[in-house]
Design a protein around this motif. Structure first.
Motif, PDB file in Angstrom:
ATOM      1  N   MET A 173       0.850  -1.206   0.000  1.00  0.00           N
ATOM      2  CA  MET A 173       0.000   0.000   0.000  1.00  0.00           C
ATOM      3  C   MET A 173       0.879   1.247   0.000  1.00  0.00           C
ATOM      4  O   MET A 173       1.814   1.354   0.795  1.00  0.00           O
ATOM      5  N   THR A 174       0.615   2.153  -0.907  1.00  0.00           N
ATOM      6  CA  THR A 174       1.367   3.399  -1.019  1.00  0.00           C
ATOM      7  C   THR A 174       0.408   4.581  -0.962  1.00  0.00           C
ATOM      8  O   THR A 174      -0.801   4.424  -1.207  1.00  0.00           O
ATOM      9  N   PRO A 175       0.912   5.783  -0.649  1.00  0.00           N
ATOM     10  CA  PRO A 175       0.033   6.963  -0.665  1.00  0.00           C
ATOM     11  C   PRO A 175      -0.658   7.157  -2.005  1.00  0.00           C
ATOM     12  O   PRO A 175      -1.830   7.551  -2.059  1.00  0.00           O
ATOM     13  N   LEU A 176       0.065   6.871  -3.092  1.00  0.00           N
ATOM     14  CA  LEU A 176      -0.530   7.011  -4.414  1.00  0.00           C
ATOM     15  C   LEU A 176      -1.655   5.988  -4.609  1.00  0.00           C
ATOM     16  O   LEU A 176      -2.697   6.295  -5.201  1.00  0.00           O
ATOM     17  N   GLY A 177      -1.446   4.785  -4.086  1.00  0.00           N
ATOM     18  CA  GLY A 177      -2.474   3.765  -4.189  1.00  0.00           C
ATOM     19  C   GLY A 177      -3.720   4.135  -3.393  1.00  0.00           C
ATOM     20  O   GLY A 177      -4.855   3.917  -3.847  1.00  0.00           O
ATOM     21  N   VAL A 178      -3.518   4.714  -2.196  1.00  0.00           N
ATOM     22  CA  VAL A 178      -4.654   5.156  -1.383  1.00  0.00           C
ATOM     23  C   VAL A 178      -5.409   6.268  -2.098  1.00  0.00           C
ATOM     24  O   VAL A 178      -6.646   6.276  -2.126  1.00  0.00           O
ATOM     25  N   ALA A 179      -4.664   7.199  -2.698  1.00  0.00           N
ATOM     26  CA  ALA A 179      -5.310   8.297  -3.430  1.00  0.00           C
ATOM     27  C   ALA A 179      -6.111   7.762  -4.610  1.00  0.00           C
ATOM     28  O   ALA A 179      -7.237   8.207  -4.876  1.00  0.00           O
ATOM     29  N   GLY A 180      -5.547   6.779  -5.315  1.00  0.00           N
ATOM     30  CA  GLY A 180      -6.262   6.192  -6.451  1.00  0.00           C
ATOM     31  C   GLY A 180      -7.510   5.451  -6.015  1.00  0.00           C
ATOM     32  O   GLY A 180      -8.569   5.561  -6.651  1.00  0.00           O
ATOM     33  N   ALA A 181      -7.400   4.698  -4.927  1.00  0.00           N
ATOM     34  CA  ALA A 181      -8.565   3.969  -4.410  1.00  0.00           C
ATOM     35  C   ALA A 181      -9.653   4.941  -3.948  1.00  0.00           C
ATOM     36  O   ALA A 181     -10.848   4.696  -4.143  1.00  0.00           O
ATOM     37  N   THR A 182      -9.233   6.060  -3.348  1.00  0.00           N
ATOM     38  CA  THR A 182     -10.195   7.070  -2.903  1.00  0.00           C
ATOM     39  C   THR A 182     -10.911   7.691  -4.095  1.00  0.00           C
ATOM     40  O   THR A 182     -12.124   7.942  -4.050  1.00  0.00           O
ATOM     41  N   ALA A 183     -10.171   7.913  -5.167  1.00  0.00           N
ATOM     42  CA  ALA A 183     -10.794   8.474  -6.372  1.00  0.00           C
ATOM     43  C   ALA A 183     -11.828   7.520  -6.949  1.00  0.00           C
ATOM     44  O   ALA A 183     -12.920   7.939  -7.365  1.00  0.00           O
ATOM     45  N   VAL A 184     -11.508   6.229  -6.958  1.00  0.00           N
ATOM     46  CA  VAL A 184     -12.480   5.224  -7.427  1.00  0.00           C
ATOM     47  C   VAL A 184     -13.712   5.210  -6.531  1.00  0.00           C
ATOM     48  O   VAL A 184     -14.852   5.129  -7.009  1.00  0.00           O
ATOM     49  N   PHE A 185     -13.483   5.321  -5.233  1.00  0.00           N
ATOM     50  CA  PHE A 185     -14.601   5.337  -4.276  1.00  0.00           C
ATOM     51  C   PHE A 185     -15.531   6.518  -4.558  1.00  0.00           C
ATOM     52  O   PHE A 185     -16.757   6.353  -4.602  1.00  0.00           O
ATOM     53  N   PHE A 186     -14.970   7.699  -4.725  1.00  0.00           N
ATOM     54  CA  PHE A 186     -15.807   8.871  -4.978  1.00  0.00           C
ATOM     55  C   PHE A 186     -16.546   8.765  -6.312  1.00  0.00           C
ATOM     56  O   PHE A 186     -17.690   9.194  -6.428  1.00  0.00           O
ATOM     57  N   ARG A 187     -15.911   8.181  -7.285  1.00  0.00           N
ATOM     58  CA  ARG A 187     -16.531   8.062  -8.604  1.00  0.00           C
ATOM     59  C   ARG A 187     -17.680   7.059  -8.606  1.00  0.00           C
ATOM     60  O   ARG A 187     -18.704   7.276  -9.268  1.00  0.00           O
ATOM     61  N   GLU A 188     -17.537   5.973  -7.845  1.00  0.00           N
ATOM     62  CA  GLU A 188     -18.511   4.886  -7.950  1.00  0.00           C
ATOM     63  C   GLU A 188     -19.371   4.652  -6.705  1.00  0.00           C
ATOM     64  O   GLU A 188     -20.461   4.101  -6.819  1.00  0.00           O
TER      65      GLU A 188
END
Length: 304
Positions: free
Chosen positions: A1-16
């Motif tokens: 898990m990386t900060p970039l991965g958390v940011a990407g997962a958060t973006a997916v969460f907000f989108r879907e």
């Protein structure tokens, strides 16, 4: 898990998983609760208080985001079979990434609550988050909770009650001691009716289309329609008490007494649903009714 991965997962969460109308709901919820609390305390708004209100609203929104992330984590075992397209079951986000994002938003919520109303505000919001987390093991301990909608409502709705307590505690923390009045109970009545009429409507369907966990599966089509209608009436009754049109200037008096006309919005859909002319109540109508009531209460109690 990386900060970039958390940011990407958060973006997916907000989108879907976190539609934009959730943000509107949080803003209207905070506005209606704060407006009603100030009206009951006979309190005028100043510029500094507007800034604290903004912090309080964003704190509420951050807490809701954190709880929604945790809810997806809680539902992961069932979602693997029922909703494999969602971010976690599909592998487009990991549980660790969602957990880290939930922790970040919870910390941000508590910090903003402290800025808004000090220790009292932060403590009140911490109770909201703690109860939301407690629902995780509680839900697993109760067999087939997802198929028992009335029990699930009884267990999950307190999150809304506690969040409203946070909004009221934050507001009254900024007022004179003893500003709260017994009439504050009508704030809870209003929010319960407004939210639960929507909750029942969105989880009801025809006899053929009802799934396990729908209110119509337990209450039947007419029972579910009647329950949603009853909550709608409760919401309007609470709104009228909060707006107290009998004490206001004539123009606002008329506006306050016209609040019952908003019942036309959900009742038309519920009537057709109960008669079998619709497969399910209109979620859009129930949501519009909720938004309209929140706006009416926010405006009427401030200008009345």
């Amino acid at each position: 898990m990386t900060p970039l991965g958390v940011a990407g997962a958060t973006a997916v969460f907000f989108r879907e998983r976190f539609p934009a109308y959730y943000i509107l709901y949080a803003v209207l919820w905070s506005s209606a609760a704060t407006s009603a609390a100030r009206e009951l305390a006979d309190f005028d708004v100043d510029a500094a208080d507007a800034g604290r209100f903004a912090a309080q609203t964003v704190a509420l929104l951050a807490a809701l985001i954190s709880l929604r992330l945790l809810d997806d984590l809680k539902d992961l075992p069932g979602d693997r079979a029922a909703h494999p397209q969602r971010p976690l079951p599909s592998g487009r986000a990991t549980p660790a990434e969602f957990g880290a994002a939930a922790g970040f938003f919870a910390a941000a919520a508590l910090a903003l609550a402290y800025l808004s109303a000090g220790v009292v505000g932060a403590a009140a919001l911490a109770v909201v988050l703690a109860y939301g987390i407690a629902l995780w093991p509680l839900g697993r301990a109760i067999p087939h909770l997802e198929r028992r909608p009335l029990l699930e409502m009884a267990l999950t709705y307190p999150v809304q009650v506690l969040a409203t307590v946070f909004l009221l505690a934050s507001t009254y923390q900024r007022l004179e001691p003893g500003a709260a009045t017994p009439q504050i109970i009508w704030v809870f009545v209003f929010f319960a009716g407004a939210f639960l009429q929507f909750e029942v409507a969105r989880k009801s369907a025809s006899a053929e289309g009802s799934a396990a966990g729908d209110y119509s599966d337990v209450l039947g089509v007419r029972g579910a329609a009647a329950l949603s209608a009853a909550f709608s009436v409760l919401a309007v009754f609470g709104a009228i008490i909060l707006a107290h049109p009998w004490d206001t200037a004539p123009v606002f008096n008329v506006a306050g007494w016209l609040l019952p006309l908003t019942l036309i919005i959900p009742f038309d859909s519920l009537w057709n649903y109960a008669r079998g002319e619709r497969d399910r109540p209109s979620t859009a109508s129930s949501a519009l009714f909720l938004v309209l009531l929140y706006l009416c209460v926010s405006l009427l109690v401030l200008i009345g």
